[in-house]
Write an enzyme that holds these catalytic residues in place. Sequence first.
Site: not given
Ligand code: FRU
Length: 822
Positions: A342, A521
Site C-alpha cells: 500500500d 481496509e
Molecule cells: C492492505 C493491507 C492493510 C494493512 C497493510 C499491511 O493491503 O492489508 O489493511 O495495513 O496492507 O501491509
Amino acid sequence: MLDAIAIGEVLIDFTPAGLTEGGNEQFECNPGGAPANVAVALSRLGTKTALISKVGQDRFGSLLRDTLLSSGVDVSGISSTNEANTTLAFVHLNNDGDRSFSFYRKPGADTFLCPQDIPLDRIESCRLLHFGSLSMTHEPASSATRAAVIKAKEAGALISFDPNIRFALWETKDAAKESILWGMKYADILKISEEELSFITDLTDIEKGAQELQQQYGIALVVVTLADKGCYYRLTAHDGYVPGLPVKAIDTTGAGDAFLGCLLFKVLEYGISLNQFTQQQMIDMLRFANAGGAFVTTRKGALQSMPTTDEINKMMDSYKQLNNDGWRPGYHFSPSSHWLNDPNGLVYYEGEYHLFYQYHPFSNKWGPMHWGHAISQDLIHWQHEPIALFPDEHGAIFSGCCVVDWNNSSGLFVGSPGLVAIFTHADTYPETGQPRQRQSLAYSSDKGRTWHKYEENPVLSEPDLVDFRDPKVFWHPESKRWVMAIVAGDHVRFYGSENLREWSLTGEFGHREGSHDGVWECPDLFELSIDDTGRTKWVLVISIGDNASCPEGSRTQYFIGEFDGNTFINDNAADHIMWLDYGRDNYAGVTWSDVPEQDGRRVMMGWMSNWKYANETPTGSWRGSMTLPRTLSLTNRDEGVVLTQMPVREIEQLRKRSMSWSEVMINPEIPFSQKMSDNLLEIEADIDISSSDEVHITLKSSEDSETVIGYDPVRQWLYIDRSKSGLTDFHSSFPCHHGASMIPDNGKIKLHIWLDRNAVEVYGNEGLVVLTDQIFPKSSINMISINSRSGQLLLNSLHIHALQSIHDSERKPEQLSRRRDG
Ligand code: FRU
C-alpha cells in the site's frame, strides 16, 4: 606512492574439504586473515596496496607471501620471525556456509610484529590505512598497530577500522572492548557487524547504535553489515539501507573483508571527502560492495576468492536479470528492491509530494512492515529516501496517513508546523498471541527526513476489535477538529480529535452497505465538487480484501454521500456497489493530504497488485509498484454522481516522440498496425464504433505475448484480456478476461491507454471507466494493432506517444540535463 596500506594478521585458513576414503575430515589450505583479505580485495580492483604483517619462517609463511605477491599486494612490509609459527585457523562451516574458527595462535607469528617493523615513511604518504582489532590482542603487535594508526592519522590519511571481534583470541571481553574503543577514536570509516555493534553499544537498534558511535567518536562513515540482507550506512548528512544480493553461499569467510575492500576502493576512486558523498553515490558504492561480499561467499576460502571489477559487474548484471529488471516499470513508481504494498502517508508539504509505502526491506514477500519513503516535486519523478518508520516494541508499521499539523495542535513541534504520521501498529497480545492492531503517531520537523515515534504510543486502541487499521486523518474546519476514518473489519469508524493524540468515536458506517466480499481496509474520505456546478459531495473509498471465492481478489469500492462531521451518510441504496477500477491491479488507493488550495486537485495513488497473487508475481527480488497518480473528479450521470479519474497532467512531460493518424478506416482485411521500438507508450484513440463489431487494440510482443484491450458495442463492454499476456502461470487467477460496462458517446468511444513494462492502465471515456492490470510480456511489446471483428471501424484519431523513463539510469545525458534545467 601507495594508495592503501593494511596492517594486521595474515594466516592460513584450513577450510573443510570433505572426507577421505577412510572417513577422516580433510581441509584445504586457504590464505586469509582479515586485513590481508582487505589488501587483496583492494589490489584486485586496481588499488596500489601494501600489507604490513609478520609470518613465521616456515612453509606457510612463504606461501602467504607468495600468494599476496601474486595478487598484486606490495609485500615489502611483511617481515618474518622464528619466535613463532605462522598463525593458523581451522574453519568450521554450517549448511548455510556460515563459518566459525579455531585459531592456532598461542602465540602466532603475526603477534610479533613490532613498532620497528612499521615503515612510517610509507604510512605518512599513503591515502588510506586499514586496521582491525586482532593485531591489538598481544604485544608487541598492539603497539606496532597503534603506532601505525597514529602516524597515518597525523599525516591526514583516511583511517578504516573493522573491529572483527574473535573473543577466543582475547584474554577478556573487556580487553577486546578497550582496544576496539581505541580504534573507534581514530576511525573515519567503521565497518561493524550487527553483533559487534550491540556488544559495543549495548543497543539492539542498529540505527541508534550507529548514531551513538558516530556521535561519540566522530566517525564520518559507519557501515553496519547485515550479512545477506546487505548493509546500513550512516554519514552525518544521511543514512540508509542497501539490500544485499541473493546468492547461494558456500563459505562466508572473507565476505565482510571483500565488502570493505570494495567500499574502500570506491571511496578512493571518487577521491572526495566522506561527507561530500550524496545518497545516490553511497547507494551505488554499497551496492558494488554488497556484490563483492556476495561474490566471495560463492567460493571456498577468502583471500584467493577476492573479485575483480569484471566479476563484480557480472554478478550485478546477473542479479539484475534475476531481479527481472525487464519488467521494472519505466514510469510507475517501484522500489529499487524488495517488497512493496500500500501507498501510505501521502502528503504534500513545502513543494514536495511524499510517498510512503508498506515495505519489507529484506524480502520480496510480505513480512514485517516498514514505511519506505520517496519524494517528488512533480508526482512523476521520485527520489528514493531512507526507510522512514521501522517496526518497534509495539509491532510492525501497517498502513496509515500523514498530515501537516499547521498550527501545532499536537504540541509535538516547536515554533513551526511539521508532519504527523498516523499509522497502525500491528503486533500480538502477549497473553494470547492473537493479532492486535493499535493506532500510533510519528512526527517529523525536517520535512519528512527524520521521524520520531511519539513516546506515548499507541494513541488509540479498541481491544474488542480484531481488525482495526489504516487510519486516514484530515482537518475538518466545520467541526474544528481532526477526523479519522478507520476500518474495523466490516465497517468504517469515525473518530474526532483536537490534538491528534486523544481520539473519541463519533460514528460508524457500512455494516450492511456496499460490498462485503472481503475485510474492509484502507479507507479515505474527502469532499469533491460535482462537475462545475459548485455543489459538492463526499466520497468514501474502501478497499476490500481478497476472498478465495471471488475471482477478482482484492479491489476498491467507493460511496457517494455526505459527511456531517460525525459519520458518513450514503446517497445510494445500501446494495448499490460502485468500483473504483475494473482492472485487477489497483488496491489500497488513498489520496494526498494538504495539496494547496490553489492547486485544488484530489490526487490518488493505488498499489498496482492484488492480494490474490501479489506474493507470486514473477518480478524477482523487487516486487510491487504503484498506479499512476490520478486526479479524481465527480460527474453527474443518469445513474447518479460518479467518480472519474485521469492521470495527473504532469505525466505529459514524459512524451518524447508522438505519431498521429486521423480518419483511418479499418476492417478485418485491412487492420491498422504499427511496429514500435519503444515499450513505454501512451495511446489515445477516438473510435467510431457505430458500424463495427468488437474492437481490439492488441499490444503484441515478438514472443507471442499479447494483451488485448477490447470493446464490445453490443454488450457495451470495455475489457482487458490478459490471458495470453506473457508469463501468467504463476497463479491460476492471473490469466483472465475482465471488464466493465461503458456506454458509447454518440456512437464513439475514447480510450486513453498507458503501457508500461509491467502494466497497462486503460481509461475509457475520459476516465469514467478505468481498468488497471499488471502484465508480464515474455519480451518487449513491439507492435500495436487495431482491428474490428467484423464490419467497418473508423478511427477518428489516434496518437501514440513514446514515453521516456523516469529512471536517470535509462535516460540519455542530454535528457537528464534538460530535466534538471527545468
Ligand atoms: C492492505 C493491507 C492493510 C494493512 C497493510 C499491511 O493491503 O492489508 O489493511 O495495513 O496492507 O501491509
